[in-house]
Design a protein around this motif. Structure first.
Motif, PDB file in Angstrom:
ATOM      1  N   GLY A  17      46.968  51.025  68.312  1.00 23.35           N
ATOM      2  CA  GLY A  17      45.949  52.002  67.561  1.00 23.35           C
ATOM      3  C   GLY A  17      44.687  51.859  68.533  1.00 23.35           C
ATOM      4  O   GLY A  17      44.745  51.411  69.470  1.00 23.35           O
ATOM      5  N   ALA A  18      43.586  52.364  67.777  1.00 23.07           N
ATOM      6  CA  ALA A  18      42.173  52.146  68.335  1.00 23.07           C
ATOM      7  C   ALA A  18      41.518  51.039  68.133  1.00 23.07           C
ATOM      8  O   ALA A  18      41.228  51.058  66.651  1.00 23.07           O
ATOM      9  N   PHE A  28      42.673  51.696  73.180  1.00 23.88           N
ATOM     10  CA  PHE A  28      43.681  52.312  72.739  1.00 23.88           C
ATOM     11  C   PHE A  28      44.908  52.130  72.957  1.00 23.88           C
ATOM     12  O   PHE A  28      45.052  51.652  74.299  1.00 23.88           O
ATOM     13  N   VAL A  30      49.282  52.783  72.228  1.00 22.47           N
ATOM     14  CA  VAL A  30      50.283  53.666  71.329  1.00 22.47           C
ATOM     15  C   VAL A  30      51.662  53.089  72.017  1.00 22.47           C
ATOM     16  O   VAL A  30      51.659  53.244  73.060  1.00 22.47           O
ATOM     17  N   LEU A  40      45.120  60.488  76.278  1.00 25.83           N
ATOM     18  CA  LEU A  40      44.229  60.320  75.120  1.00 25.83           C
ATOM     19  C   LEU A  40      43.242  61.512  75.314  1.00 25.83           C
ATOM     20  O   LEU A  40      42.585  61.805  76.127  1.00 25.83           O
ATOM     21  N   TYR A  75      46.539  61.970  70.716  1.00 26.46           N
ATOM     22  CA  TYR A  75      47.667  61.721  71.784  1.00 26.46           C
ATOM     23  C   TYR A  75      48.231  62.711  72.170  1.00 26.46           C
ATOM     24  O   TYR A  75      49.059  63.527  71.263  1.00 26.46           O
ATOM     25  N   ASP A  85      47.356  59.472  65.916  1.00 26.71           N
ATOM     26  CA  ASP A  85      47.729  58.172  66.252  1.00 26.71           C
ATOM     27  C   ASP A  85      48.590  57.504  64.923  1.00 26.71           C
ATOM     28  O   ASP A  85      48.044  57.367  63.869  1.00 26.71           O
ATOM     29  N   SER A  88      46.486  54.701  63.237  1.00 25.56           N
ATOM     30  CA  SER A  88      45.179  55.290  62.917  1.00 25.56           C
ATOM     31  C   SER A  88      44.543  54.390  61.736  1.00 25.56           C
ATOM     32  O   SER A  88      45.359  54.189  60.905  1.00 25.56           O
ATOM     33  N   SER A  99      42.967  61.609  64.631  1.00 29.83           N
ATOM     34  CA  SER A  99      42.406  60.279  64.199  1.00 29.83           C
ATOM     35  C   SER A  99      40.838  59.980  64.171  1.00 29.83           C
ATOM     36  O   SER A  99      40.428  60.821  65.302  1.00 29.83           O
ATOM     37  N   TYR A 175      50.201  56.739  57.435  1.00 26.94           N
ATOM     38  CA  TYR A 175      49.414  55.751  58.083  1.00 26.94           C
ATOM     39  C   TYR A 175      49.320  54.620  57.580  1.00 26.94           C
ATOM     40  O   TYR A 175      48.210  54.467  56.631  1.00 26.94           O
TER      41      TYR A 175
END
Length: 615
Positions: A17-18, A28, A30, A40, A75, A85, A88, A99, A175
């Motif tokens: 994730g972020a 970031f 994924v 992104l 994304y 995401d 997220s 997100s 999520y």
């Protein structure tokens, strides 16, 4: 099964994730192993697209400056569709929207909190959305003092991971890292946990690692290997814990579990429906999760308990004996046996339970292992020889046993006031960890019904039709109309009215719960550490069940009368003092005082408890 070595995946303290690094810098990550390009897509303050770099294991990464908290992003997959995401931390516009980057910084006030042992847990399960009119984490905080005074030592939150819409039980979450914004999001949950710890109360969070919800699950398009059709669950394909590409899947889930402990200071996780978690690899996902949780507990000096939903003893059996060595698990057989004794209802899985002998078994071993109460995958098993009471969580009401009834009616709609008092004693004087469902302690009359807030018309239609089919026989027999899960009125009907606890029979019942919990805390005989420290005596003809509990020289004798007539019943030989009688005048319904029976008798639908030294 083939998969890359687990040690080469990110550490469990580096979730996907972020990740906001401070000073406007954000990393970031994924996992999208089947795609050739992931970009992104930053939406604010100035929209721009940034290519991400793929590593050998299918993770795409980029770290950027000038990406502060609140920045919204998607994304972009192979230059085409944009997706939120899957990891997220915040979905401000719902499950289909972008997100948002979240700053994890929070000033905690619980430095002195070191948790409490499981044996001291008295659990209060609640649904954030219906516990208060506001339906938020912050709105729960003013009620904590009342729960603490009642004798509650841990609250259990039904799942809070972001789900479709603004109302849901929480088991449709998609999520897993994002506390729902309707509840108050990241900071709201932290404020609630912080406040609980300042009140001396632990927090259990219900998490769902057996499936993702049906709406907003974009892992299907970003990371299809996250799921497998080798195993089937009631919700579709299972999560891929043991097949090819399962390493990143396991990392996603275990890092999520640890994040609740580490970032939110959660004390325990309740693992939903563990029987639908399929893993035949050398190290089961539950084993790995337990190992990592214990490592984290050692590092932080705070407990990180794992409590499973499931009745198989192997969940808490030591690893060396073939178990998962989790800390505790829900023992639903206790509920089933007690419910059948009170109501006579034997529909569905309740058909395997009958009579006081089964309830006595549940008291002695938490489970009722008979030829009728097992499945092919869980054959009849003998009681665990060294079982501890704090390895089992029992209840008389919970979200399943109320909400999965056709109209969500609580026990208060099924039992008399005297029976409710008896039920309180039957639960709270048992040796196990007791769980109360919100409002149970004062006989909340509002139902807890099944509600959703999906946006997909086909899904809404499917949920409605599924409920109608499931309860068709009930509707035909009783001529009732099922509540519409999608109707906001179904959600509103399920909200509590806390003012009731202050007057009338509601206050009397709550006071009885408080007295029972005080006795549970203060009497040494109720602190026994082995199930062998309890004996049962059943008189099926009279409708009575007696419990003899002891801890060294300390003894209590508990008599439960489930019959509608008084009976002559006293403790065995010895020196005994009566401490509790649920039929005493102080526990009468103010509106309809009970008719007194001979004080030497055990009144109909009542519980008495004596303390003494036995013989």
């Amino acid at each position: 099964m083939t998969e890359a070595p687990r040690g080469r995946f990110p550490a469990h303290d580096s979730p996907p994730g972020a990740t906001y690094l401070g000073d406007g810098r954000t990393a970031f990550s994924v996992w999208a192993p089947l795609h050739t390009q992931i970009d992104l897509s930053l939406l604010d303050p100035t929209p721009r697209s940034v290519p991400m770099q793929r590593d050998p294991f299918g993770y795409w990464r980029v770290t950027l400056d000038a990406v502060p908290p609140g920045t919204r992003y998607f994304y972009q997959i192979d230059g085409h569709e944009q997706r939120p995401d899957p990891a997220s931390r915040c979905q401000p516009e719902g499950v289909h929207g972008p997100s948002a980057v979240v700053d994890p910084a929070y000033t905690w006030h619980d430095a002195a909190w070191q948790g409490i042992p499981l044996r001291d847990y008295v659990v209060y399960e609640l649904h954030v959305g219906t516990f208060t009119p506001e339906g938020t984490f912050d709105a729960i905080i003013p009620h904590l003092a009342h729960l603490k005074e009642l004798g509650i030592s841990a609250i259990e939150l039904m799942p809070v991971a972001h789900f479709p819409g603004e109302r849901n039980w929480g088991y449709d979450g998609v999520y897993f890292y994002a506390p729902h914004t309707a509840y108050g999001g990241v900071d709201g949950l932290k404020r609630l946990v912080d406040a609980c710890h300042q009140h001396g109360m632990a927090v259990i969070l219900d998490v769902v690692y057996n499936h993702f919800g049906p709406e907003g699950n974009y892992l299907w398009s970003l990371a299809r290997p996250f799921f497998t059709d080798r195993y089937h669950t009631p919700w579709g394909d299972a999560i891929n814990y043991d097949g090819p590409e399962s390493g990143p899947v396991r990392h996603f889930i275990i890092a999520n579990a640890l994040s609740w402990f580490r970032e939110y200071h959660i004390d325990a996780l309740r693992l939903d429906a563990t029987h639908e978690i399929y893993d035949y690899s050398p190290i089961h996902i539950l084993d790995e999760m337990a190992d990592e949780a214990r490592k984290l507990a050692q590092q932080t000096g705070r407990p990180a308990y794992l409590i499973a939903e499931g009745y198989a003893p192997r969940l808490v059996t030591p690893r060396a004996k073939g178990g998962h060595d989790l800390d505790a698990h829900w023992a639903d057989h206790f509920h089933h046996a007690l419910h059948v004794v009170f109501t006579g209802e034997r529909l569905g899985y309740m058909a395997a339970f009958a009579g006081l002998e089964h309830l006595a078994l549940a008291y002695r071993q938490a489970h009722v292992f008979t030829s009728d109460t097992h499945t092919e995958t869980d054959p009849p098993l003998a009681p665990m020889p060294n079982a501890r009471p704090d390895q089992f969580v029992v209840c008389f009401q919970n979200h399943d046993q109320v909400g999965n009834r056709p109209v969500g009616d609580r026990k208060g709609a099924l039992l008399t006031f005297e029976q409710l008092k008896l039920a309180a004693g039957a639960l709270l004087l048992a040796p196990f960890i007791p769980l109360l469902f919100m409002g149970e302690e004062y006989a909340e009359p509002a139902p807890f019904q099944f509600f959703t807030d999906h946006s997909d018309p086909d899904l809404v239609r499917g949920v409605r039709e599924g409920r109608k089919q499931e309860f068709a026989a009930f509707v035909a027999a009783h001529g009732v109309e099922l509540p519409d899960p999608q109707d906001v009125a179904t959600f509103v009907r399920s909200k509590l009215n806390h003012e009731l606890r202050s007057g009338g029979r509601h206050k009397v019942l709550r006071d009885l719960y408080r007295e029972l919990l005080r006795l549970r805390r203060e009497l040494p005989a109720l602190h026994a550490e082995a199930l062998t420290d309890l004996e049962t005596v059943v008189d099926a003809a009279a409708g009575t069940l007696c419990l003899h509990r002891r801890n060294g020289p300390h003894h209590v004798w508990i008599a439960l009368n489930f019959a509608a007539t008084p009976v002559a019943l006293a403790p065995p030989a010895g020196s005994w003092e009566l401490l509790l009688d649920s039929a005493a005048a102080r526990w009468d319904d103010p509106a309809t005082p009970a008719t007194r029976c001979d004080p030497d008798l055990l009144a109909a639908h009542s519980v008495k408890m004596w303390v003494g030294n036995g013989s």
